[in-house]
Motif scaffolding. Structure first.
Motif, PDB file in Angstrom:
ATOM      1  N   TYR A 332       0.832  -1.203   0.000  1.00  0.00           N
ATOM      2  CA  TYR A 332       0.000   0.000   0.000  1.00  0.00           C
ATOM      3  C   TYR A 332       0.870   1.258   0.000  1.00  0.00           C
ATOM      4  N   TYR A 333       1.972   1.187  -0.705  1.00  0.00           N
ATOM      5  CA  TYR A 333       2.885   2.333  -0.848  1.00  0.00           C
ATOM      6  C   TYR A 333       2.134   3.578  -1.284  1.00  0.00           C
ATOM      7  N   PHE A 334       1.093   3.377  -2.134  1.00  0.00           N
ATOM      8  CA  PHE A 334       0.393   4.523  -2.719  1.00  0.00           C
ATOM      9  C   PHE A 334      -0.295   5.365  -1.655  1.00  0.00           C
ATOM     10  N   GLU A 335      -0.705   4.760  -0.551  1.00  0.00           N
ATOM     11  CA  GLU A 335      -1.303   5.556   0.515  1.00  0.00           C
ATOM     12  C   GLU A 335      -0.248   6.383   1.241  1.00  0.00           C
ATOM     13  N   THR A 336       0.926   5.815   1.419  1.00  0.00           N
ATOM     14  CA  THR A 336       2.017   6.586   2.035  1.00  0.00           C
ATOM     15  C   THR A 336       2.440   7.729   1.120  1.00  0.00           C
ATOM     16  N   ARG A 337       2.539   7.446  -0.174  1.00  0.00           N
ATOM     17  CA  ARG A 337       2.972   8.491  -1.102  1.00  0.00           C
ATOM     18  C   ARG A 337       1.934   9.591  -1.240  1.00  0.00           C
ATOM     19  N   ILE A 338       0.657   9.239  -1.265  1.00  0.00           N
ATOM     20  CA  ILE A 338      -0.365  10.282  -1.388  1.00  0.00           C
ATOM     21  C   ILE A 338      -0.476  11.099  -0.106  1.00  0.00           C
ATOM     22  N   ARG A 339      -0.251  10.441   1.044  1.00  0.00           N
ATOM     23  CA  ARG A 339      -0.234  11.178   2.309  1.00  0.00           C
ATOM     24  C   ARG A 339       0.942  12.158   2.326  1.00  0.00           C
ATOM     25  N   LEU A 340       2.076  11.718   1.789  1.00  0.00           N
ATOM     26  CA  LEU A 340       3.251  12.594   1.718  1.00  0.00           C
ATOM     27  C   LEU A 340       2.984  13.776   0.801  1.00  0.00           C
ATOM     28  N   PHE A 341       2.463  13.525  -0.380  1.00  0.00           N
ATOM     29  CA  PHE A 341       2.158  14.617  -1.305  1.00  0.00           C
ATOM     30  C   PHE A 341       1.206  15.612  -0.659  1.00  0.00           C
ATOM     31  N   ASP A 342       0.167  15.106  -0.002  1.00  0.00           N
ATOM     32  CA  ASP A 342      -0.817  15.976   0.633  1.00  0.00           C
ATOM     33  C   ASP A 342      -0.176  16.826   1.727  1.00  0.00           C
ATOM     34  N   LEU A 343       0.769  16.236   2.473  1.00  0.00           N
ATOM     35  CA  LEU A 343       1.433  16.979   3.541  1.00  0.00           C
ATOM     36  C   LEU A 343       2.358  18.054   2.963  1.00  0.00           C
ATOM     37  N   LEU A 344       3.059  17.723   1.882  1.00  0.00           N
ATOM     38  CA  LEU A 344       3.896  18.727   1.228  1.00  0.00           C
ATOM     39  C   LEU A 344       3.046  19.882   0.699  1.00  0.00           C
ATOM     40  N   TRP A 345       1.915  19.547   0.120  1.00  0.00           N
ATOM     41  CA  TRP A 345       0.995  20.565  -0.390  1.00  0.00           C
ATOM     42  C   TRP A 345       0.518  21.468   0.754  1.00  0.00           C
ATOM     43  N   ARG A 346       0.169  20.834   1.878  1.00  0.00           N
ATOM     44  CA  ARG A 346      -0.309  21.599   3.032  1.00  0.00           C
ATOM     45  C   ARG A 346       0.790  22.495   3.584  1.00  0.00           C
ATOM     46  N   CYS A 347       2.011  21.988   3.554  1.00  0.00           N
ATOM     47  CA  CYS A 347       3.141  22.784   4.045  1.00  0.00           C
ATOM     48  C   CYS A 347       3.284  24.074   3.237  1.00  0.00           C
ATOM     49  N   LEU A 348       3.231  23.967   1.915  1.00  0.00           N
ATOM     50  CA  LEU A 348       3.420  25.154   1.085  1.00  0.00           C
ATOM     51  C   LEU A 348       2.181  26.028   1.022  1.00  0.00           C
ATOM     52  N   SER A 349       1.025  25.490   1.407  1.00  0.00           N
ATOM     53  CA  SER A 349      -0.164  26.350   1.437  1.00  0.00           C
ATOM     54  C   SER A 349       0.002  27.457   2.478  1.00  0.00           C
ATOM     55  N   GLN A 350       0.900  27.240   3.438  1.00  0.00           N
ATOM     56  CA  GLN A 350       1.205  28.298   4.404  1.00  0.00           C
ATOM     57  C   GLN A 350       1.874  29.484   3.724  1.00  0.00           C
ATOM     58  N   ALA A 351       2.663  29.193   2.705  1.00  0.00           N
ATOM     59  CA  ALA A 351       3.386  30.244   1.995  1.00  0.00           C
ATOM     60  C   ALA A 351       2.552  30.863   0.885  1.00  0.00           C
ATOM     61  N   MET A 352       1.624  30.068   0.311  1.00  0.00           N
ATOM     62  CA  MET A 352       0.857  30.534  -0.851  1.00  0.00           C
ATOM     63  C   MET A 352      -0.622  30.213  -0.670  1.00  0.00           C
ATOM     64  N   PRO A 353      -1.274  30.752   0.356  1.00  0.00           N
ATOM     65  CA  PRO A 353      -2.677  30.393   0.606  1.00  0.00           C
ATOM     66  C   PRO A 353      -3.611  30.788  -0.526  1.00  0.00           C
ATOM     67  N   ASP A 354      -3.295  31.843  -1.258  1.00  0.00           N
ATOM     68  CA  ASP A 354      -4.169  32.266  -2.360  1.00  0.00           C
ATOM     69  C   ASP A 354      -3.933  31.459  -3.628  1.00  0.00           C
ATOM     70  N   ARG A 355      -2.845  30.710  -3.656  1.00  0.00           N
ATOM     71  CA  ARG A 355      -2.496  29.975  -4.877  1.00  0.00           C
ATOM     72  C   ARG A 355      -2.859  28.494  -4.792  1.00  0.00           C
ATOM     73  N   LEU A 356      -2.789  27.912  -3.608  1.00  0.00           N
ATOM     74  CA  LEU A 356      -2.996  26.476  -3.466  1.00  0.00           C
ATOM     75  C   LEU A 356      -4.362  26.188  -2.848  1.00  0.00           C
ATOM     76  N   PRO A 357      -5.085  25.211  -3.369  1.00  0.00           N
ATOM     77  CA  PRO A 357      -6.374  24.842  -2.791  1.00  0.00           C
ATOM     78  C   PRO A 357      -6.214  24.127  -1.459  1.00  0.00           C
ATOM     79  N   ALA A 358      -7.327  23.977  -0.767  1.00  0.00           N
ATOM     80  CA  ALA A 358      -7.357  23.207   0.480  1.00  0.00           C
ATOM     81  C   ALA A 358      -7.171  21.726   0.171  1.00  0.00           C
TER      82      ALA A 358
END
Length: 526
Positions: A332-358
């Protein structure tokens, strides 16, 4: 660095570059039309691409972007292992994360070195999910696996063809280890045909324009990819951001991202230790998650090649869930990888809240229902990803019932085909009752799918975001959670991660995915 070469006219360069892309697209079309399994032909759980002779990605081809990201890494591993002995007519197969397979054993890579004028000029490669590769449970994805040996047949970057002749023992080993040997061999030949078709196109291009123009076109494409990436990177806010997030199992994941004018560094070294459970990913898998984020931010509209990722640096620690080694299972690597992608996205949403969706529903789901067809008695294996809600943005509500934001364009199997091929009934597919997270803009809705069993079967599924809800952004409310229930004689039981679950005729399986997170404070509406 990419070494400059003498270039012919720009029209010739553009024709060769476009021809390489067209060859990769045609490879995908061949694979889609000739594969036996609906997971490939209908769901499109596959990817194609072309690399240069050393394994650098030239064309991102077609299919799932995160699958295309596997291919250059697989070819690089093949070149390291077999580069001194390559011959025209060779073809290779791998599925092992320790030998260029990158993902899990169900995802099989076929790669063909393409020769012209006595030298290797490129590789054509595809990856596709096979419905069964052996292992301890039908469909080969067991949540109970503690070592990779329990997950099925490992193919460690071996020759499938030698100088044009099939290596028959490899075909025989594959057939002997799959519960559905006809489908395994059928899908294998579909990938073989796809690789050969693309190889023919590349050889014709090389023969028409010559070696010098070919080399110049490849170098130019890589330089352009790097230039586009640097231009996009320069438009991002420089700085350092980090975030920690609790996962469904209680583990705390932490990531850090640093953006400079000429580089992005993603630091994953604080990851938890690798697990004796199939929730690990290889370092290459973690790199792919980072590459997906980097491409979306720097050059979302252009095709990808090796140059596209030259400014990206990913730091990992061996022996962690993002850099698993040894006997670690990867089902189930894909769940770990998608969780990682989502966390990276959330991390950068702090820097670009108007650019990145929730946040989005962010699970692949990976449903497997395996059994005997009630009408034909033939063994069947349904494999299907889930659709769900995307997060709202600064300008609009989130999309509903969409494929995963990081996995790419994989779809559900059409109900009519699923019913005919798998011998079950698709009772309904409808938008989930629960809305997405509220806010200035509301998250999209998830999807509810109901299956009724007509015969006994075995079920496996892996859903994350089953406990921790989808995150909202800029003051928006969280979305929902993902889940599955099985109703037996009026009694319903809930599951998130399960395999080997026995189903009986008449049982009803219901999967409901989360809505996306809301964006912005709802009070702004007043």
């Amino acid at each position: 660095m990419i070494t400059p070469v003498t270039r012919p006219d720009p029209v010739t360069l553009a024709v060769i570059e476009a021809g390489v892309t067209a060859a990769a697209d045609e490879m995908f079309a061949v694979l889609k039309k000739t594969a036996m399994s609906p997971i490939i032909s209908e769901v499109l759980d596959a990817g194609t691409g072309i690399t240069d002779a050393t394994g650098r990605l030239l064309s991102s081809g077609a299919g799932i972007p995160s699958f295309v990201g596997v291919l250059d890494k697989a070819v690089t591993a093949l070149v390291a292992r077999h580069g001194d002995t390559l011959a025209d007519g060779d073809m290779f197969i791998t599925n092992d994360p320790s030998y260029g397979g990158v993902t899990h054993l169900n995802d099989v890579v076929i790669a063909l070195p393409v020769f012209a004028l006595g030298r290797c000029i490129a590789w054509t490669a595809s990856i596709a999910h096979w419905t069964d590769i052996g292992g301890m449970t039908p469909g080969s994805m067991s949540v109970h696996a503690t070592e990779i040996w329990a997950e099925g047949l490992r193919l460690p970057a071996v020759r499938l063809f030698a100088a044009g002749q099939p290596v028959q023992p490899v075909f025989q080993i594959i057939a002997a280890n799959s519960r559905q040997p006809d489908f395994a061999i059928g899908d294998l030949w579909a990938q073989i045909a796809a690789a050969r078709r693309a190889g023919q196109r590349l050889t014709a291009l090389h023969d028409r324009y010559g070696a010098q123009a070919w080399d110049a076109a490849l170098a130019t494409a890589l330089e352009r990819g790097q230039a586009r990436a640097l231009k996009g990177l320069a438009g991002l806010p420089p700085g350092h951001w980090q975030i920690s997030e609790e996962q469904d199992d209680g583990a705390l994941w932490s990531v850090a991202i640093t953006i400079a004018p000429d580089a992005m560094t993603i630091d994953l070294r604080a990851a938890p230790p690798q697990r004796t459970a199939p929730m690990n990913t290889s370092r290459d898998g973690a790199v792919i998650a980072a590459q997906m984020l980097f491409k979306a931010l720097t050059d979302p509209g252009g095709s990808a090649n090796a140059g596209s990722f030259a400014p990206l640096c990913v730091l990992t620690t061996p022996g962690t869930i993002f850099h698993a080694t040894g006997a670690a299972p990867h089902g189930y690597y894909f769940e770990t990888r998608i969780r990682l992608f989502d966390l990276l996205w959330r991390c950068l949403s702090q820097a670009m809240p108007d650019r990145l969706p929730a946040g989005s529903f962010a699970t692949i789901g990976g449903l497997v229902i395996a059994g005997l067809h009630p009408d034909t008695g033939r063994r069947t294996t349904l494999v299907e990803p889930q659709m769900g809600g995307w997060g709202a943005t600064a300008t609009r509500d989130g999309q509903s019932a969409m494929y995963s934001t990081s996995h790419g364009e994989t779809f559900t199997c059409p109900a009519e085909i699923a019913e005919a091929r798998y011998g079950l009934t698709v009772l309904s597919r409808a938008l989930a009752d629960a809305p997405g997270g509220s806010g200035l803009h509301q998250g999209g809705r998830g999807l509810t799918t109901r299956y009724a069993l007509r015969a006994p079967a075995t079920l496996s599924i892996g859903l994350t975001r089953a406990r921790q809800p989808v995150w909202g952004a800029a003051g928006g409310d969280p979305g929902g959670t993902n889940g599955m229930t099985v109703a037996r004689a009026g009694v319903s039981a809930a599951y998130a991660m399960v395999s080997g679950l026995a189903l009986a005729a008449g049982d009803v399986v219901t999967i409901t995915t989360a809505g996306g997170g809301g964006w912005g404070d709802a009070l702004q509406l007043e």
